[in-house]
Design an enzyme around this catalytic site. Structure first.
Site, PDB file in Angstrom:
ATOM      1  N   ARG A  28       5.262   6.284   6.957  1.00 42.22           N
ATOM      2  CA  ARG A  28       3.894   6.629   7.368  1.00 42.22           C
ATOM      3  C   ARG A  28       3.540   8.070   7.014  1.00 42.22           C
ATOM      4  O   ARG A  28       2.371   8.439   6.989  1.00 42.22           O
ATOM      5  CB  ARG A  28       3.742   6.444   8.879  1.00 42.22           C
ATOM      6  CG  ARG A  28       3.815   5.012   9.324  1.00 42.22           C
ATOM      7  CD  ARG A  28       3.651   4.935  10.810  1.00 42.22           C
ATOM      8  NE  ARG A  28       2.305   5.282  11.206  1.00 42.22           N
ATOM      9  CZ  ARG A  28       1.372   4.402  11.520  1.00 42.22           C
ATOM     10  NH1 ARG A  28       1.648   3.126  11.473  1.00 42.22           N
ATOM     11  NH2 ARG A  28       0.180   4.784  11.870  1.00 42.22           N
ATOM     12  N   GLU A 495       0.524   5.561  -8.651  1.00 42.21           N
ATOM     13  CA  GLU A 495       0.983   6.040  -7.341  1.00 42.21           C
ATOM     14  C   GLU A 495       2.495   6.231  -7.274  1.00 42.21           C
ATOM     15  O   GLU A 495       2.956   7.115  -6.568  1.00 42.21           O
ATOM     16  CB  GLU A 495       0.485   5.153  -6.194  1.00 42.21           C
ATOM     17  CG  GLU A 495       1.041   3.770  -6.157  1.00 42.21           C
ATOM     18  CD  GLU A 495       0.455   2.939  -5.020  1.00 42.21           C
ATOM     19  OE1 GLU A 495       0.135   3.498  -3.964  1.00 42.21           O
ATOM     20  OE2 GLU A 495       0.342   1.716  -5.195  1.00 42.21           O
TER      21      GLU A 495
HETATM   22  C1  F6R Z   1      -1.523   1.082  -2.634  1.00 42.66           C
HETATM   23  C2  F6R Z   1      -1.712   0.970  -1.213  1.00 42.66           C
HETATM   24  C3  F6R Z   1      -2.991   1.432  -0.642  1.00 42.66           C
HETATM   25  C4  F6R Z   1      -3.443   0.497   0.488  1.00 42.66           C
HETATM   26  C5  F6R Z   1      -4.682   1.075   1.179  1.00 42.66           C
HETATM   27  C6  F6R Z   1      -5.226   0.141   2.230  1.00 42.66           C
HETATM   28  O1  F6R Z   1      -0.286   0.539  -3.027  1.00 42.66           O
HETATM   29  O2  F6R Z   1      -0.848   0.529  -0.499  1.00 42.66           O
HETATM   30  O3  F6R Z   1      -3.974   1.546  -1.614  1.00 42.66           O
HETATM   31  O4  F6R Z   1      -3.709  -0.755  -0.043  1.00 42.66           O
HETATM   32  O5  F6R Z   1      -4.356   2.300   1.757  1.00 42.66           O
HETATM   33  O6  F6R Z   1      -4.262  -0.130   3.183  1.00 42.66           O
HETATM   34  P1  F6R Z   1      -4.367  -1.404   4.134  1.00 42.66           P
HETATM   35  O7  F6R Z   1      -4.196  -2.603   3.284  1.00 42.66           O
HETATM   36  O8  F6R Z   1      -3.256  -1.225   5.120  1.00 42.66           O
HETATM   37  O9  F6R Z   1      -5.722  -1.344   4.754  1.00 42.66           O
END
Ligand code: F6R
Length: 615
Positions: A28, A495
């Protein structure tokens, strides 16, 4: 975006539980970490810059750890992703008040912290960090009159912004007080021990019985009791949920990285995502979580999908599915854009929020905006009990298992599989015949096997990836169903490998980006044998004419393409609407191996956090 964990009880070694929890939450945020424990009537705190391992080494070396810290039974800990103030030891959490009576960990952003800070300084408080979080601990000590509930309630009434907090105090042994607004807090109920965390990952190894706090809940936790009140200090009751998580799923199980493990888990994850949802007798999907009768479903005349990042790309796939299968006008919107642009929604509009974590601040705000505008709001999330799932109350879980690698992989393919099932449901409710429904269902059932076939070619994809690992710039181009896949492929590569990568519609290349093509700018062209392939072959020639090396994804058996590109990654044949899933798996592997060759920190790329709980 930070991770919080707290423990009170004598069953386990408190410091070990805190460190274990931090390791599980490290995804996180991970620029610094710290713990604070109640030891011999005092608060002992140790912090360090860098990953949790560094904190652990520091604790092992510290004199205090041989004595008081080791015997502590109540403590809090934090892993940070910097928002206010650089990643330094001073800015690392926990933060303490002036007298050392209170220690606090915080996840979120305090928007009015400057005003709070100035006011607290006037009252004689001394700030030691540049963080917004420190204001909360001074505020709590300022409001304290002998009752922790009253102090925290009074403090959070003055706060604007988002927070999940956990606090210990020398005045209240064996106690943690926790509260939330906009950032998740979950409490794990053990046997004579209680754990609090920002995320289930820190809890499930110890207990599966949990309580999720709602916004503005305050909980006073002791080893044997959990007392929850609202901001007016009135007791409230919250349901105890049982979490069905395989703890092994949160370990690397022999893979070098969580990301690789999660890529390889996809056949099983997708099988779980579709399990029990496909019904041959009605030739459609059963999605009782949507809680819509066929009549209510037929009244829906527009779908808006709101999401961020990888989930946004999954939503783009959904737009194609809903329009193709169900003739249902669908639009995809970046969640932050949706919330601020004053979206037009009618009672028969359905908004679908897609989020792996279920905590993304912008997606949550989009849910709230859509709810208050009277739309039907549903979610597609992975994390059970997350805020978005609770605020939408209708939706579908992915059942993909915990996704620990910061780069989303298995959640994406499961999101796409779930949207296929939703589009099938809406399609059967409208124009799809029984026969067409059965055909789509059968193709959905084949997806795990398609993905598995791509995974079997991982060593070949690795060889291709290694040839391009030195690139500084990359283009990913696609058309139709493979356009969102191109965007997702570029996102994955940038990324985790830090290569500048752009995803474009192949037709857009000529409208500007083609100016950048030259011999050291490779292009990944998604040229599978689905509608649009012929045009894609033309686009490939345009790239080759600018001397760009081209890697193509192509359908198994396509030998022609070999003659016009430098490298080919083969994808098993399937209809256009499922081909996107194995293709994205190939691109995930490609990015992974490029990043591995470049020696990048794959599971925890710089500057990123798994759950983006700030705007
Ligand atoms: C890329 C990635 C991010 C998430 C974005 C939304 O690999 O993980 O772009 O997709 O931060 O996160 P969620 O799906 O948890 O809303």
């Amino acid at each position: 975006m930070c991770g919080i964990v707290g423990y009170t009880g004598k069953k386990h070694d408190c410091v070990n539980i805190l460190l274990d929890g931090l390791r599980r939450l490290e995804y996180r945020g991970y620029d610094s970490a710290g713990i604070a424990v109640l030891a011999n009537g005092k608060i002992e705190s140790i912090k360090s810059v860098g990953k949790v391992k560094k904190l652990q080494d520091k604790i092992n070396e510290s004199a205090a750890s041989t004595t008081s810290i080791k015997t502590a039974s109540t403590g809090i800990a934090h892993t940070r992703w910097a928002t206010h103030g650089a990643p330094t030891e001073q800015n690392a959490h926990p933060h303490m008040d002036d007298n050392g009576d209170f220690a606090l960990v915080h996840n979120g952003i305090i928007e009015n912290y400057q005003a709070l800070k100035e006011n607290l300084i006037k009252k004689g408080h001394t700030f030691r960090s540049e963080t917004d979080s420190e204001a909360i601990v001074h505020l709590i000590s300022e409001c304290y009159e002998g009752d922790l509930f009253q102090a925290v309630a009074a403090a959070i009434k003055k706060i604007e912004g988002t927070f999940g907090i956990a606090v210990i105090s020398t005045k209240h042994p064996d106690t943690i007080i926790t509260a939330r607004r906009g950032s998740p807090i979950v409490i794990g109920i053990g046997n004579s021990e209680t754990i609090v965390a920002s995320d289930l990952a820190a809890i499930v190894s110890y207990t599966r019985r949990v309580i999720f706090l709602n916004d503005d809940d305050i909980a006073l936790i002791t080893p044997d009791n959990i007392d929850i009140r609202n901001i007016e200090n009135v007791p409230v009751s919250r349901e105890t949920a049982h979490i069905d998580w395989d703890t092994g799923a949160a370990e690397k199980s022999g893979f070098d990285h969580f990301m690789l493990k999660e890529i390889f888990e996809q056949p099983e994850a997708i099988t779980n995502a579709i399990r029990g949802h496909l019904d041959d007798s009605s030739a459609t999907s059963i999605l009782s979580g949507l809680n819509l009768s066929p009549r209510e479903m037929s009244m829906i005349n527009r779908i808006v999908i709101a999401a961020c990042g990888t989930s946004l790309h999954a939503g783009m796939m959904g737009e194609y599915f809903f329009e193709d299968f169900a003739d249902l006008p669908t639009e995809i919107q970046q969640a932050a854009e949706f919330r601020y642009r004053n979206p037009i929604l009618e009672p028969n509009s359905m908004v679908i929020a897609i989020s792996q974590s279920g905590e993304t601040a912008d997606t949550l705000a989009a849910v709230r905006e859509a709810t208050q505008k009277g739309a039907i709001v549903a979610s597609i999330c992975n994390v059970v009990g997350s805020t978005i799932t609770r605020e939408t109350s209708r939706g579908i879980y992915l059942h993909a298992g915990p996704e620990i690698g910061v780069a989303s992989t298995k959640a994406f393919t499961c999101q796409v599989a779930v949207m296929l099932m939703m589009a099938l449901k809406f399609g059967r409710n409208r124009r799809l015949s029984r026969q067409e429904g059965l055909e789509i269902m059968n193709e959905i059932r084949k997806v795990p096997e398609l993905v598995k076939k791509v995974l079997d070619t991982a060593p070949e994809i690795e060889k291709v990836a290694e040839r391009y690992a030195n690139a500084s710039n990359f283009f990913f181009i696609g058309r139709g169903y493979l356009y969102p896949v191109a965007l997702e492929g570029a996102l994955k590569l940038k990324e985790i490998s830090y290569i500048h990568a752009e995803g474009y519609h192949a037709a857009e290349l000529k409208h500007g980006p083609i100016a950048l093509l030259e011999e050291n700018v490779p292009v990944m062209a998604l040229a599978n044998d689905i509608p649009g392939r012929d045009k894609m072959l033309g686009n490939i020639q345009e790239c080759r004419a600018r001397k760009s090396p081209v890697i193509a994804t192509a359908t198994e058996g396509d030998t022609e393409i070999k003659n016009i590109v430098n490298d080919v990654i083969y994808i098993p044949r399937s209809p256009h609407y499922t081909a996107c899933i194995p293709t994205v798996t190939a691109l995930q592997l490609f990015s992974y191996y490029v990043a591995k060759k470049r020696g990048c920190s794959i599971d925890q790329p710089r500057n990123l956090a798994k759950s983006v709980t700030v705007e």
